[in-house]
Scaffold this active site. Structure first.
Site, PDB file in Angstrom:
ATOM      1  CB  ILE A 195      -1.082  -0.075   1.302  1.00  0.00           C
ATOM      2  CG1 ILE A 195      -0.149  -0.227   2.630  1.00  0.00           C
ATOM      3  CG2 ILE A 195      -2.049  -0.724   1.198  1.00  0.00           C
ATOM      4  CD1 ILE A 195      -1.240   0.028   3.770  1.00  0.00           C
ATOM      5  N   GLY A 196       2.306   1.026  -0.052  1.00  0.00           N
ATOM      6  CA  GLY A 196       3.023   2.211   0.315  1.00  0.00           C
ATOM      7  C   GLY A 196       4.531   1.863  -0.371  1.00  0.00           C
ATOM      8  N   GLY A 245       8.345   3.757   0.369  1.00  0.00           N
ATOM      9  CA  GLY A 245       9.112   4.926   1.025  1.00  0.00           C
ATOM     10  C   GLY A 245      10.635   4.502   0.918  1.00  0.00           C
ATOM     11  N   GLY A 246      11.352   5.523   1.511  1.00  0.00           N
ATOM     12  CA  GLY A 246      12.758   5.442   1.517  1.00  0.00           C
ATOM     13  C   GLY A 246      13.274   4.301   2.354  1.00  0.00           C
ATOM     14  CE1 TYR A 247      11.952   5.798   7.896  1.00  0.00           C
ATOM     15  CE2 TYR A 247      10.247   5.941   6.420  1.00  0.00           C
ATOM     16  CZ  TYR A 247      11.055   6.456   7.604  1.00  0.00           C
ATOM     17  OH  TYR A 247      10.868   7.736   8.308  1.00  0.00           O
ATOM     18  N   GLY A 248      11.308   1.324   2.691  1.00  0.00           N
ATOM     19  CA  GLY A 248      11.057   0.164   2.186  1.00  0.00           C
ATOM     20  C   GLY A 248       9.577   0.327   1.750  1.00  0.00           C
ATOM     21  CG  ASN A 249       7.867  -2.048  -1.099  1.00  0.00           C
ATOM     22  OD1 ASN A 249       8.201  -0.864  -1.619  1.00  0.00           O
ATOM     23  ND2 ASN A 249       8.147  -3.238  -1.815  1.00  0.00           N
ATOM     24  CB  VAL A 250       3.871   0.648   3.755  1.00  0.00           C
ATOM     25  CG1 VAL A 250       2.836   0.278   4.910  1.00  0.00           C
ATOM     26  CG2 VAL A 250       4.897   1.605   4.094  1.00  0.00           C
ATOM     27  CG  ASP A 298      10.389  12.055   6.150  1.00  0.00           C
ATOM     28  OD1 ASP A 298      10.556  13.005   5.381  1.00  0.00           O
ATOM     29  OD2 ASP A 298      10.452  11.031   5.729  1.00  0.00           O
TER      30      ASP A 298
END
Ligand SMILES: *[C@@H]1O[C@H](CO)[C@@H](O)[C@H](O)[C@H]1NC(C)=O
Ligand SMILES: *[C@@H]1O[C@H](CO)[C@@H](O)[C@H](O)[C@H]1NC(C)=O
Ligand SMILES: *[C@@H]1O[C@H](CO)[C@@H](O)[C@H](O)[C@H]1NC(C)=O
Length: 618
Positions: A295-296, A298-303, A418
């Site tokens: 569902i998302g 980002g810089g960190y990884g996937n959600v 952020d």
């Protein structure tokens, strides 16, 4: 006050003069830092402490400049200067070696901006106009808005920092500007509370008592000779008192620490709902990280979206490129984050750390799922119905409350770093929830929005953070201001003027406000528009929050108060001319981009006053 007490204080003065007897004595006076407030939130992060040490050094240099017209101590005294500083620092109950911990090299303390050493050299590089401008803007008590006027005027000073001309990371031309202004442009001097706070971001205790007492007493006694016997006696008393004081301090510090730690422990043990999931459970919940569940990104990884065995739906954030080292830190941090609970913050359900055969080391956090997605989706997603004004108000206020709680309600303080539309999630009732707080430090290198280049183009990161790494609560306020502008205008942080030209939404909005058309900022076609004066207030507040000068911005507490009450928005200090686009371009974009006819109402007076001497404070 007892007589012996007086003598003891006098001796403090004496002994600071005679204490350092190394071959080349350091001419800097680190005693000016004694009144540094202990209340200025002690952060245990080394980087923060190093920054604080640097700011302290600049203040001391400014004091030296004021006394001797020299910016820097001689190179031969560099070693003893660091030792003096270290000594002062140790007395505050700290116990790390400044130079080795912060990466400062000894000679750096004696080197500076383009080899400028004296006041004359510095002034000869600058035009009379620029220097006069600075003394005009900075020669006042620098609390609040006058501070912004002063720091704005500094940008006219030369030399500007050219890449690579810094001396290590101790001294640079930007620092010289503040050092100079505090020494000569401001008649209160660098050790004044307002000046220290404005130009060096340091907080002093309110009381001036010790300082003035010492000054008076040194004055009285300096003319009298033959005090040697008294000195002897008092020296003894002083050492005894010092010993007692030191023991007391130690006790206080230990007490503080145990209090801090135990409260942190309490809250962690209080968060009994935090679950440590196994990797199998996570796989099951996400149908083995099915693409359909993403569902998302980002810089960190996937959600991923997932369903727990008890049927609750959750969001799972899977960090990229992790290694098992650092898991302990991660777990601890997650526990702390989980203990921070507020209706406007996304609640953490649990986390997972595991090493798998095929996919390497895993770190995952599990949060409550927000069915309504993110603010970003609603503002910029495809064919969505536009959010109504009342909902926008609700989102603004809730987000502000969540952030204020992170800054002032959480222990320890959390700076989000952020804030952006995609990190503000909306629940079924459109109550906003701030996500991802406390996680910035786990973002993999290069993927964060914290690196300078990305930050500049992203448009959400406060300039002082992007440029100098100066991180405070007010960097979040800046980002909040940008999000608020997006929410009001429906335009993205980085605004496209035409195909290859961009400007910052903050610059665009400021140009409108400055020309008396704040309501032109508000998006056209919003359902259920609010009263013009309320909408205008939101616009002004957003512009104030996204002010490039740190001290012009309100705190999140103040933001909540203003949104929540009839309090007016304080006057917005003038901003430096934006670098991203010439002002003409902005004027052009203003006239072409928004031809809404809302501007017929405006209770707001166009900005006129440049010096803003009596700006009302909150
Ligand atoms: C200063 O630079 C050194 C490397 O040259 C680095 O290790 C250190 O962290 C820096 N300190 C600060 C406060 O930026
Ligand atoms: C500063 O001084 C150093 C050594 O004296 C020299 O190498 C350097 O080029 C000088 N820098 C400037 C900008 O003059
Ligand atoms: C600052 O103002 C004070 C009085 O208001 C004046 O005495 C002083 O000379 C001024 N200093 C500068 C640098 O303009």
């Amino acid at each position: 006050m007892s007589r012996s007490h007086l003598f003891i204080i006098t001796l403090l003065g004496f002994c600071s003069l005679c204490s350092s007897q190394s071959p080349t004595k350091c001419p800097l006076d680190f005693n000016v830092l004694r009144r540094l407030a202990e209340g200025s939130r002690p952060s245990d992060k080394v980087a923060d402490q190093c920054l604080l040490i640097l700011q302290g050094l600049r203040l001391v240099q400014s004091d030296y400049l004021r006394r001797t017209n020299k910016f820097l101590p001689p190179l031969s005294s560099a070693e003893s200067c660091w030792k003096d500083y270290q000594g002062n620092f140790d007395q505050l109950g700290n116990s790390f070696d400044i130079r080795s911990t912060c990466g400062f090299e000894t000679q750096w303390i004696a080197e500076g901006c383009q080899n400028i050493t004296t006041r004359e050299e510095y002034e000869s590089r600058n035009s009379r106009n620029a220097l006069n401008g600075v003394s005009q803007a900075c020669n006042q008590s620098l609390n609040g808005a006058p501070c912004a006027t002063c720091t704005t005027s500094l940008s006219a000073l030369l030399p500007s920092d050219v890449k690579g001309e810094k001396v290590g990371n101790v001294s640079d031309c930007t620092a010289f500007k503040s050092i100079y202004a505090a020494a000569f442009a401001n008649s209160y001097g660098p050790t004044d509370r307002g000046t220290a706070e404005c130009l060096f971001a340091l907080t002093f205790d309110r009381s001036n008592k010790d300082e003035s007492r010492r000054k008076i007493l040194i004055g009285v006694f300096s003319g009298i000779g033959g005090l040697i016997i008294v000195v002897g006696v008092c020296g003894f008393l002083w050492f005894r008192k010092k010993k007692i004081e030191r023991a007391k301090r130690k006790e206080e510090i230990t007490k503080k620490w145990t209090e801090l730690n135990s409260s942190a422990l309490d809250s962690i043990s209080g968060s009994t709902t935090l679950i440590k999931f196994s990797f199998d459970e996570i796989q099951e919940a996400t149908k083995n990280f099915s693409r359909l569940n993403i569902i998302g990104k980002g810089g960190y990884g996937n959600v991923y979206k997932g369903v727990l065995p008890d049927g609750t739906e959750v969001a799972l954030k899977r960090f990229k490129n992790c290694s098992a080292a650092g898991d302990a830190d991660f777990s601890h941090e997650v526990e702390v984050i989980a203990s921070v609970r507020h209706v406007n913050l996304v609640a953490l359900r649990g986390y997972c750390t595991a090493t798998t055969n095929f996919e390497g080391h895993q770190r995952i956090i599990v949060c409550e799922l927000m069915k309504n997605g993110s603010l970003h989706d609603h503002l910029f997603g495809s064919d969505e119905k536009k959010l109504s004004w009342p909902l926008r108000q609700k989102i603004a206020l809730g987000t502000a409350r969540g952030l204020a709680y992170l800054h002032y309600g959480a222990q320890p303080t959390i700076i989000h770093r952020d804030i952006k539309g995609s990190n503000i999630l909306l629940d079924d009732d459109f109550e906003p929830k701030v996500a991802d707080f406390g996680l910035a430090k786990f973002a993999p290198e290069g993927a964060t929005h914290v690196s300078t280049r990305v930050a500049g183009t992203m448009g959400y990161v406060a300039p002082e953070y992007a440029l100098y790494g100066q991180l405070t609560e007010r960097s979040d306020v800046y980002s909040f201001g940008i999000v608020l502008l997006e929410l009001l205008s429906g335009k993205k942080a980085l605004l496209e003027i035409d195909e290859d030209q961009h400007t910052l939404v903050a610059d665009w909005a400021w140009a409108l406000v400055r020309t008396g058309r704040p309501l032109d900022v508000v998006e056209e076609g919003i359902p259920e528009l609010g009263p013009p004066d309320v909408m205008e207030k939101y616009v002004l507040l957003a512009v104030l929050c996204s002010h490039p000068q740190l001290y012009a911005r309100p705190t999140m507490d103040q933001v909540v108060k203003i949104l929540d009450s009839d309090l007016p928005v304080p006057m917005i200090p003038e901003r430096p001319i934006p670098i991203t686009a010439a002002i003409d371009d902005i004027e052009k974009s203003v006239s072409t981009m928004n031809s809404g006819n809302l501007s017929t109402y405006s209770g707001y007076q166009p900005y006129i006053d440049n010096s803003a001497p009596n700006t009302p404070r909150l």
